[in-house]
Scaffold this active site. Sequence first.
Site, mmCIF file in Angstrom:
data_model
loop_
_atom_site.group_PDB
_atom_site.id
_atom_site.type_symbol
_atom_site.label_atom_id
_atom_site.label_comp_id
_atom_site.label_asym_id
_atom_site.label_seq_id
_atom_site.Cartn_x
_atom_site.Cartn_y
_atom_site.Cartn_z
ATOM 1 N N LYS A 253 0.830 -1.192 0.000
ATOM 2 C CA LYS A 253 0.000 0.000 0.000
ATOM 3 C C LYS A 253 0.874 1.254 0.000
ATOM 4 O O LYS A 253 2.056 1.207 0.340
ATOM 5 C CB LYS A 253 -0.895 0.035 1.249
ATOM 6 C CG LYS A 253 -1.963 -1.027 1.330
ATOM 7 C CD LYS A 253 -2.750 -0.871 2.624
ATOM 8 C CE LYS A 253 -3.817 -1.934 2.775
ATOM 9 N NZ LYS A 253 -4.908 -1.753 1.806
ATOM 10 N N ARG A 327 -10.962 -11.016 1.275
ATOM 11 C CA ARG A 327 -11.854 -12.020 0.706
ATOM 12 C C ARG A 327 -11.251 -13.416 0.786
ATOM 13 O O ARG A 327 -11.974 -14.413 0.847
ATOM 14 C CB ARG A 327 -12.211 -11.643 -0.730
ATOM 15 C CG ARG A 327 -11.069 -11.647 -1.718
ATOM 16 C CD ARG A 327 -11.289 -10.694 -2.878
ATOM 17 N NE ARG A 327 -11.199 -9.308 -2.439
ATOM 18 C CZ ARG A 327 -11.361 -8.272 -3.254
ATOM 19 N NH1 ARG A 327 -11.621 -8.471 -4.534
ATOM 20 N NH2 ARG A 327 -11.266 -7.042 -2.803
#
Length: 485
Positions: A253, A327
């Site tokens: 990130k 997920r």
Amino acid sequence: MKEGRPVSVVLASAPGGAAAVDADVLAVAVMSRSPEADRVLIELDPAAAAFVTSGEHGGRLHEILFLPARSGMSSPRILLYGLGAAGDLDGSRLRFAHQEMVRAAREYGCSRIAVLRSGALRPADFGAVIEGCVSGGWDRRARSTGHHPAELTELTLVGFGDAPPSDVAVSRRLGEATAKAREIADRLALDCEVLDTKALRASGYNLLAAVGGASDDEPRLIRVQYRGGVAEGPKLALVGKGITFDSGGLSLKSDDAMVKMRGDMGGAAAVLAAIEVIAESRLAIDVMAVIAAAENLPGRGAQRPGDVWTSASGKTVEVLNTDAEGRLVLADAITYALRSGATHILDLATLTGDARAALGHAASAAVSNDDSLWEHVAAAGEAAGDRVWRLPIYPDFRELIQSQSADLKNAYYGEAGVITAAMFIGEFVEGRPWVHLDIAGSHWNENQAHRDIPRGPLGAGTRLCYRLAELMSAQSTEGDAIART
């Protein structure tokens, strides 16, 4: 609010006796766009009411004004706090308003706070009032060595005498749960199972193991089980994403995005806090809180873009972006919940930036494969003051989650990010009724310009999880009673 010291919630006399209430401050709500002060405030202290009629306090949401109380009152101060326009008021805004009111009062050194029910507050509002006030007692600077506001020790509700004591107790516990998820399994004698890395690998939970593979703190799959229902009744699984820190892994990130990733365990905190209240309330339903806990870091042992893993369900997954890890861990966690007997699934996750882009911090995005369970979740959200907004599952999107190298791919869908991420998770529910809540925006507000919603963690989903279990418990009990007649 300190561990082991719950706030004392007291129901006091009718509004006419408010002047005799002994507290550090007596708080009175004010609505905006109101031409005159509330009758209750006028009777209590005409001088304080004059600040409303003159417009010096406009009733705007989170507007605060401290005043000295008139001679003869037991409380030395009056606090006027705004609720905004009546047409905008719902459970969420009501709860936030009282949360911020209590925080302001604590900054002024008030530990014992009384709330006077004015005409702005309906009988049905008392739950949100309690939850907001109690959660406002949480000290978000608890780990700093500087100034700390006063600790909230007593909350007195004046004029709420028609509130059932059992509902007051539940609302107090929900407020505490929202403020802090505590260690609960030992205290409430609940079943608790924890799978370490060796057990994860042995049972095929390769997606969760891969996400946490580079951290010195190994991943864990945790189940806290409450049993209150009948054998043939529904088994509700509350599944929470618990990424304790998310660097993005090798798909690193940016600095700005990474600094907020201490909150990537918001879903896990919500389900753990909720099951505490469920167990304490002895609801007539079986509920499990399932937490997929991992730290997503780069380094030796980290998964790589292009890796293909076989999930616990047997489906294969191509990892295109290691920063789409939520997920992955939820897929294995849901399989674990099903193996543990779950019949209905609600998962909560700080999953996508698209949820924040779509709804900001005002609501959680929802996706579901079952209208009946969704109706329960929507009703639970309404009762809890946790806003949820359902998005559709269109068959057109299915091809976006398909991989050329595996059954599924975990990223690079290109559009409908909230929906396609949820559809990936939905591939693992094996046809069971399921609702997914993306709380990426609703769990934490860092937007300084968004003044209607308090800054910091918001506890999204905790109250909704409890209210869902409560609704399903009532329905199950009613159905069981009908079957016996």
